[in-house]
Design a protein around this motif. Structure first.
Motif, PDB file in Angstrom:
ATOM      1  N   LEU A 113       0.827  -1.201   0.000  1.00 26.57           N
ATOM      2  CA  LEU A 113       0.000   0.000   0.000  1.00 26.57           C
ATOM      3  C   LEU A 113       0.865   1.257   0.000  1.00 26.57           C
ATOM      4  CD1 LEU A 113      -2.960   1.116   0.312  1.00 26.57           C
ATOM      5  CD2 LEU A 113      -2.528   1.159   2.777  1.00 26.57           C
ATOM      6  N   GLY A 114       0.622   2.134  -0.974  1.00 30.37           N
ATOM      7  CA  GLY A 114       1.316   3.407  -1.017  1.00 30.37           C
ATOM      8  C   GLY A 114       2.758   3.343  -1.471  1.00 30.37           C
ATOM      9  N   ARG A 115       3.276   2.137  -1.711  1.00 29.86           N
ATOM     10  CA  ARG A 115       4.679   1.984  -2.068  1.00 29.86           C
ATOM     11  C   ARG A 115       4.871   1.371  -3.456  1.00 29.86           C
ATOM     12  NH1 ARG A 115       8.446   4.511   0.904  1.00 29.86           N
ATOM     13  NH2 ARG A 115       9.904   2.958   0.139  1.00 29.86           N
ATOM     14  N   GLY A 116       3.975   0.481  -3.849  1.00 35.80           N
ATOM     15  CA  GLY A 116       4.123  -0.235  -5.112  1.00 35.80           C
ATOM     16  C   GLY A 116       4.459  -1.683  -4.859  1.00 35.80           C
ATOM     17  N   GLY A 117       5.657  -2.089  -5.259  1.00 36.14           N
ATOM     18  CA  GLY A 117       6.077  -3.475  -5.083  1.00 36.14           C
ATOM     19  C   GLY A 117       6.933  -3.670  -3.851  1.00 36.14           C
ATOM     20  N   VAL A 118       7.311  -4.920  -3.620  1.00 36.96           N
ATOM     21  CA  VAL A 118       8.196  -5.236  -2.499  1.00 36.96           C
ATOM     22  C   VAL A 118       9.546  -4.555  -2.689  1.00 36.96           C
ATOM     23  CG1 VAL A 118       9.511  -7.115  -1.421  1.00 36.96           C
ATOM     24  CG2 VAL A 118       7.076  -7.410  -1.903  1.00 36.96           C
ATOM     25  N   LEU A 119      10.071  -4.610  -3.900  1.00 37.51           N
ATOM     26  CA  LEU A 119      11.376  -4.008  -4.171  1.00 37.51           C
ATOM     27  C   LEU A 119      11.345  -2.497  -3.968  1.00 37.51           C
ATOM     28  CD1 LEU A 119      14.144  -5.077  -4.964  1.00 37.51           C
ATOM     29  CD2 LEU A 119      13.601  -4.565  -7.347  1.00 37.51           C
ATOM     30  N   ASP A 120      10.209  -1.866  -4.266  1.00 34.33           N
ATOM     31  CA  ASP A 120      10.072  -0.432  -4.015  1.00 34.33           C
ATOM     32  C   ASP A 120      10.208  -0.109  -2.535  1.00 34.33           C
ATOM     33  OD1 ASP A 120       9.530   0.319  -6.708  1.00 34.33           O
ATOM     34  OD2 ASP A 120       7.487  -0.396  -6.488  1.00 34.33           O
ATOM     35  N   SER A 121       9.877  -1.065  -1.684  1.00 27.57           N
ATOM     36  CA  SER A 121       9.881  -0.842  -0.235  1.00 27.57           C
ATOM     37  C   SER A 121      11.207  -1.190   0.421  1.00 27.57           C
ATOM     38  CB  SER A 121       8.758  -1.676   0.417  1.00 27.57           C
ATOM     39  OG  SER A 121       7.507  -1.387  -0.159  1.00 27.57           O
ATOM     40  N   VAL A 122      12.014  -2.017  -0.223  1.00 29.19           N
ATOM     41  CA  VAL A 122      13.245  -2.497   0.435  1.00 29.19           C
ATOM     42  C   VAL A 122      14.512  -2.104  -0.303  1.00 29.19           C
ATOM     43  CG1 VAL A 122      12.045  -4.454   1.486  1.00 29.19           C
ATOM     44  CG2 VAL A 122      13.166  -4.744  -0.746  1.00 29.19           C
ATOM     45  N   ASP A 123      14.399  -1.366  -1.406  1.00 28.62           N
ATOM     46  CA  ASP A 123      15.597  -1.019  -2.187  1.00 28.62           C
ATOM     47  C   ASP A 123      16.626  -0.271  -1.342  1.00 28.62           C
ATOM     48  OD1 ASP A 123      14.027   1.240  -1.950  1.00 28.62           O
ATOM     49  OD2 ASP A 123      13.788   1.572  -4.107  1.00 28.62           O
ATOM     50  N   SER A 124      16.163   0.685  -0.527  1.00 29.52           N
ATOM     51  CA  SER A 124      17.075   1.449   0.325  1.00 29.52           C
ATOM     52  C   SER A 124      17.686   0.569   1.415  1.00 29.52           C
ATOM     53  CB  SER A 124      16.334   2.623   0.966  1.00 29.52           C
ATOM     54  OG  SER A 124      15.849   3.512  -0.018  1.00 29.52           O
ATOM     55  N   VAL A 125      16.870  -0.306   1.986  1.00 30.29           N
ATOM     56  CA  VAL A 125      17.336  -1.210   3.046  1.00 30.29           C
ATOM     57  C   VAL A 125      18.419  -2.135   2.515  1.00 30.29           C
ATOM     58  CG1 VAL A 125      16.652  -3.039   4.647  1.00 30.29           C
ATOM     59  CG2 VAL A 125      15.116  -1.107   4.239  1.00 30.29           C
ATOM     60  N   PHE A 126      18.177  -2.703   1.347  1.00 29.15           N
ATOM     61  CA  PHE A 126      19.135  -3.636   0.750  1.00 29.15           C
ATOM     62  C   PHE A 126      20.500  -2.971   0.553  1.00 29.15           C
ATOM     63  CE2 PHE A 126      16.303  -6.991  -1.538  1.00 29.15           C
ATOM     64  CZ  PHE A 126      15.747  -7.314  -0.323  1.00 29.15           C
ATOM     65  N   MET A 127      20.509  -1.772  -0.037  1.00 31.38           N
ATOM     66  CA  MET A 127      21.781  -1.134  -0.374  1.00 31.38           C
ATOM     67  C   MET A 127      22.503  -0.619   0.866  1.00 31.38           C
ATOM     68  SD  MET A 127      23.791  -0.521  -2.897  1.00 31.38           S
ATOM     69  CE  MET A 127      22.780  -0.642  -4.380  1.00 31.38           C
ATOM     70  N   ALA A 128      21.749  -0.195   1.868  1.00 31.63           N
ATOM     71  CA  ALA A 128      22.366   0.382   3.066  1.00 31.63           C
ATOM     72  C   ALA A 128      22.916  -0.683   4.007  1.00 31.63           C
ATOM     73  CB  ALA A 128      21.354   1.257   3.805  1.00 31.63           C
ATOM     74  N   ALA A 129      22.380  -1.905   3.944  1.00 25.26           N
ATOM     75  CA  ALA A 129      22.763  -2.947   4.908  1.00 25.26           C
ATOM     76  C   ALA A 129      24.264  -3.240   4.935  1.00 25.26           C
ATOM     77  CB  ALA A 129      21.964  -4.231   4.626  1.00 25.26           C
ATOM     78  N   PRO A 130      24.938  -3.446   3.794  1.00 24.53           N
ATOM     79  CA  PRO A 130      26.384  -3.725   3.856  1.00 24.53           C
ATOM     80  C   PRO A 130      27.176  -2.567   4.467  1.00 24.53           C
ATOM     81  CG  PRO A 130      25.505  -4.274   1.694  1.00 24.53           C
ATOM     82  CD  PRO A 130      24.447  -3.515   2.407  1.00 24.53           C
ATOM     83  N   PHE A 131      26.798  -1.327   4.148  1.00 27.00           N
ATOM     84  CA  PHE A 131      27.511  -0.169   4.684  1.00 27.00           C
ATOM     85  C   PHE A 131      27.358  -0.096   6.199  1.00 27.00           C
ATOM     86  CE2 PHE A 131      27.064   0.860   0.254  1.00 27.00           C
ATOM     87  CZ  PHE A 131      28.226   1.559  -0.052  1.00 27.00           C
ATOM     88  N   TYR A 132      26.145  -0.308   6.681  1.00 23.04           N
ATOM     89  CA  TYR A 132      25.910  -0.273   8.124  1.00 23.04           C
ATOM     90  C   TYR A 132      26.691  -1.384   8.816  1.00 23.04           C
ATOM     91  CZ  TYR A 132      23.317  -0.275  12.543  1.00 23.04           C
ATOM     92  OH  TYR A 132      22.967  -0.238  13.877  1.00 23.04           O
ATOM     93  N   TYR A 133      26.693  -2.568   8.222  1.00 17.96           N
ATOM     94  CA  TYR A 133      27.388  -3.720   8.813  1.00 17.96           C
ATOM     95  C   TYR A 133      28.880  -3.424   8.992  1.00 17.96           C
ATOM     96  CZ  TYR A 133      29.500  -8.381   9.048  1.00 17.96           C
ATOM     97  OH  TYR A 133      30.253  -9.479   9.414  1.00 17.96           O
ATOM     98  N   PHE A 134      29.527  -2.932   7.950  1.00 24.00           N
ATOM     99  CA  PHE A 134      30.963  -2.670   8.036  1.00 24.00           C
ATOM    100  C   PHE A 134      31.264  -1.458   8.917  1.00 24.00           C
ATOM    101  CE2 PHE A 134      30.946  -5.054   3.922  1.00 24.00           C
ATOM    102  CZ  PHE A 134      31.714  -6.120   4.363  1.00 24.00           C
ATOM    103  N   LEU A 135      30.390  -0.456   8.900  1.00 25.75           N
ATOM    104  CA  LEU A 135      30.606   0.711   9.748  1.00 25.75           C
ATOM    105  C   LEU A 135      30.505   0.351  11.224  1.00 25.75           C
ATOM    106  CD1 LEU A 135      28.693   3.455   7.751  1.00 25.75           C
ATOM    107  CD2 LEU A 135      31.103   3.519   8.392  1.00 25.75           C
ATOM    108  N   ILE A 136      29.601  -0.557  11.557  1.00 27.92           N
ATOM    109  CA  ILE A 136      29.476  -1.002  12.943  1.00 27.92           C
ATOM    110  C   ILE A 136      30.808  -1.589  13.426  1.00 27.92           C
ATOM    111  CG2 ILE A 136      28.468  -2.779  14.417  1.00 27.92           C
ATOM    112  CD1 ILE A 136      26.689  -0.389  14.130  1.00 27.92           C
ATOM    113  N   PHE A 137      31.437  -2.398  12.588  1.00 32.17           N
ATOM    114  CA  PHE A 137      32.746  -2.968  12.946  1.00 32.17           C
ATOM    115  C   PHE A 137      33.795  -1.879  13.100  1.00 32.17           C
ATOM    116  CE2 PHE A 137      31.369  -7.241  11.466  1.00 32.17           C
ATOM    117  CZ  PHE A 137      31.840  -7.971  12.563  1.00 32.17           C
ATOM    118  N   LEU A 138      33.856  -0.968  12.146  1.00 31.73           N
ATOM    119  CA  LEU A 138      34.892   0.061  12.161  1.00 31.73           C
ATOM    120  C   LEU A 138      34.703   1.057  13.296  1.00 31.73           C
ATOM    121  CD1 LEU A 138      35.109   0.792   8.317  1.00 31.73           C
ATOM    122  CD2 LEU A 138      36.801  -0.408   9.713  1.00 31.73           C
ATOM    123  N   LEU A 139      33.476   1.523  13.481  1.00 38.04           N
ATOM    124  CA  LEU A 139      33.225   2.562  14.467  1.00 38.04           C
ATOM    125  C   LEU A 139      33.311   2.042  15.891  1.00 38.04           C
ATOM    126  CD1 LEU A 139      30.288   4.498  12.733  1.00 38.04           C
ATOM    127  CD2 LEU A 139      32.710   5.063  12.757  1.00 38.04           C
TER     128      LEU A 139
END
Length: 284
Positions: A256-282
């Motif tokens: 609802l209001g977003r379109g497809g599943v990929l429309d809702s998780v595209d940002s989450v998917f791309m940000a996940a690796p960066f957050y994971y490695f930053l957690i280790f570094l920081l």
């Protein structure tokens, strides 16, 4: 505000106040290293593979869609087994195996090879984008203090997206069109995304989970929020490129209001690796 904009606003508010708490509830359930959350990741990965292969197939070809839907969740599934049993490199093995199957299927089933390069490249992209990227969320679920880390990550991405939309709607009418891939995006929206991400990063790490994030300084918190927000924006814009190339408005119509599943998780998917490695570094 026009009727379609009001409808869009209501739908977005429903998703914000209902959908986000549901996702955070899945994160909160700690059973067997966040098994409920990871089951959701496997399903979302398969459905995202379906939508992405569907978009790629509108002006080209991919390998059979059911095959890609079966191969793609193998990567986060292998990473979950690694989290549970300590089977190092299992997700890498799954990624190599998926690539091997894609090559083998093309070799032995293709009737002609004019589109082989495109089929292989698109199929590999589906597995990487919809399988490998979300596997980093599974990796985070295996960390110490996994709930605070997962909850903070999701809040940063959701707030970044919501703040971008809100600032763009209120202040962005005169400064849109800065990115050709998504003409409705505005300078005000980008500013709102970074501001919202930083503010909520401070709230999450200084107030909500102050004990778990005690080692993070304000400077480190700023780095974390800026990098996660930037990755989330690129994830959103990358999917816009996919849709423009395929000449479709949304990846689907199930959210609802977003379109497809990929429309809702595209940002989450791309940000996940960066957050994971930053957690280790920081944290180090």
């Amino acid at each position: 505000m026009k009727a379609p904009e009001v409808k869009k606003l209501i739908e977005r508010l429903i998703i914000f106040f209902v959908g986000i708490p549901v996702v955070l509830a899945l994160v909160w359930l700690p059973y067997i290293r966040h098994l409920p959350l990871n089951i959701a990741i496997f399903g979302v990965s398969a459905f995202a593979a379906y939508e992405l292969s569907l978009m790629f197939g509108t002006n080209g070809q991919t390998l059979p869609r059911p095959l890609l839907m079966a191969l793609t969740p193998l990567v986060p599934l292998a990473e979950y087994l690694n989290v549970i049993f300590g089977l190092d490199y299992l997700s890498t093995i799954a990624l190599v195996l998926a690539s091997f199957v894609i090559f083998a299927v093309e070799i032995f089933t293709a009737k002609e090879f004019a589109m082989s390069n495109a089929r292989i490249a698109r199929s590999l992209c589906v597995v990487l984008y919809a399988g490998f990227l979300p596997s980093f969320i599974t990796r985070i679920s295996g960390m110490e203090d996994s709930f605070p880390k997962l909850a903070t990550f999701l809040v940063l991405v959701f707030i970044s997206d919501s703040a971008a939309w809100l600032f763009g709607m209120i202040f962005g009418k005169s400064n849109r069109g800065v990115v050709l891939a998504s003409p409705n995006k505005s300078v005000a929206g980008f500013f709102g995304a970074f501001l919202g991400s930083f503010v909520f990063a401070v709230i999450m790490t200084r107030l909500v989970f102050a004990k778990e994030f005690a080692s993070l300084t304000i400077a480190k918190t700023a780095v974390l929020s800026v990098c996660v927000c930037a990755a989330a924006i690129i994830g959103d814009l990358a999917e816009s490129v996919f849709k423009r190339s395929a000449e479709v408005k949304d990846s689907g119509n199930v959210v609802l209001g977003r379109g497809g599943v990929l429309d809702s998780v595209d940002s989450v998917f791309m940000a996940a690796p960066f957050y994971y490695f930053l957690i280790f570094l920081l944290f180090k």
